[in-house]
Design a protein around this motif. Structure first.
Motif, PDB file in Angstrom:
ATOM      1  N   UNK A 280       0.750  -1.261   0.117  1.00 10.55           N
ATOM      2  CA  UNK A 280       0.104   0.086  -0.011  1.00 10.55           C
ATOM      3  C   UNK A 280       1.034   1.172  -0.118  1.00 10.55           C
ATOM      4  N   UNK A 281       0.662   2.185   1.177  1.00  8.20           N
ATOM      5  CA  UNK A 281       1.621   3.241   0.914  1.00  8.20           C
ATOM      6  C   UNK A 281       2.678   3.312   2.111  1.00  8.20           C
TER       7      UNK A 281
ATOM      8  N   UNK B 171       6.789   0.334   9.393  1.00  8.59           N
ATOM      9  CA  UNK B 171       5.475  -0.666   9.668  1.00  8.59           C
ATOM     10  C   UNK B 171       4.239   0.350   9.865  1.00  8.59           C
ATOM     11  N   UNK B 172       4.598   1.642   9.839  1.00  2.60           N
ATOM     12  CA  UNK B 172       3.337   2.572  10.029  1.00  2.60           C
ATOM     13  C   UNK B 172       3.776   3.919   9.180  1.00  2.60           C
ATOM     14  N   UNK B 173       2.593   4.460   8.613  1.00  4.09           N
ATOM     15  CA  UNK B 173       2.787   5.242   7.625  1.00  4.09           C
ATOM     16  C   UNK B 173       3.841   6.421   7.825  1.00  4.09           C
ATOM     17  N   UNK B 174       3.603   7.138   9.002  1.00  3.22           N
ATOM     18  CA  UNK B 174       4.569   8.261   9.292  1.00  3.22           C
ATOM     19  C   UNK B 174       5.650   8.132   9.966  1.00  3.22           C
TER      20      UNK B 174
ATOM     21  N   UNK C  82       9.183   9.704   8.158  1.00  5.25           N
ATOM     22  CA  UNK C  82       9.360  11.029   7.941  1.00  5.25           C
ATOM     23  C   UNK C  82       7.906  11.727   7.693  1.00  5.25           C
ATOM     24  N   UNK C  83       7.739  12.945   7.658  1.00  5.13           N
ATOM     25  CA  UNK C  83       6.437  13.631   7.471  1.00  5.13           C
ATOM     26  C   UNK C  83       5.820  13.606   6.185  1.00  5.13           C
ATOM     27  N   UNK C  84       4.662  12.907   5.923  1.00  6.92           N
ATOM     28  CA  UNK C  84       4.259  13.126   4.585  1.00  6.92           C
ATOM     29  C   UNK C  84       3.354  14.297   3.990  1.00  6.92           C
ATOM     30  N   UNK C  85       3.440  15.471   4.661  1.00  8.81           N
ATOM     31  CA  UNK C  85       2.581  16.503   4.237  1.00  8.81           C
ATOM     32  C   UNK C  85       3.154  17.272   3.271  1.00  8.81           C
TER      33      UNK C  85
END
Length: 67
Positions: free
Chosen positions: A38-39, A58-61, A64-67
């Protein structure tokens, strides 16, 4: 040509990465990140013909910051 959060890659400057860097790669200025499952990002650095995987999130953020 894939979107930034799609199946392509993106380069993240070293100052934006939350995870510690291995000593062998302290001089690197940017790191390449790919998406898996996925992402979720995994990242590393290419040195000549070898890509060194340094992080697998293992976690999206987590990395690094994805904004």
């Amino acid at each position: 040509m894939a979107p930034r959060q799609g199946l392509g890659t993106e380069f993240i400057p070293e100052g934006q990465i939350r995870a510690p860097r291995p000593v062998a790669f302290e001089e690197e200025a940017k790191f390449m990140f790919f998406r898996y499952s996925g992402k979720l990002p995994m990242g590393g650095v290419r040195v000549r013909d070898v890509f060194h995987v340094l992080w697998i999130a293992k976690d999206f953020s987590e990395l690094y910051d994805h904004s």
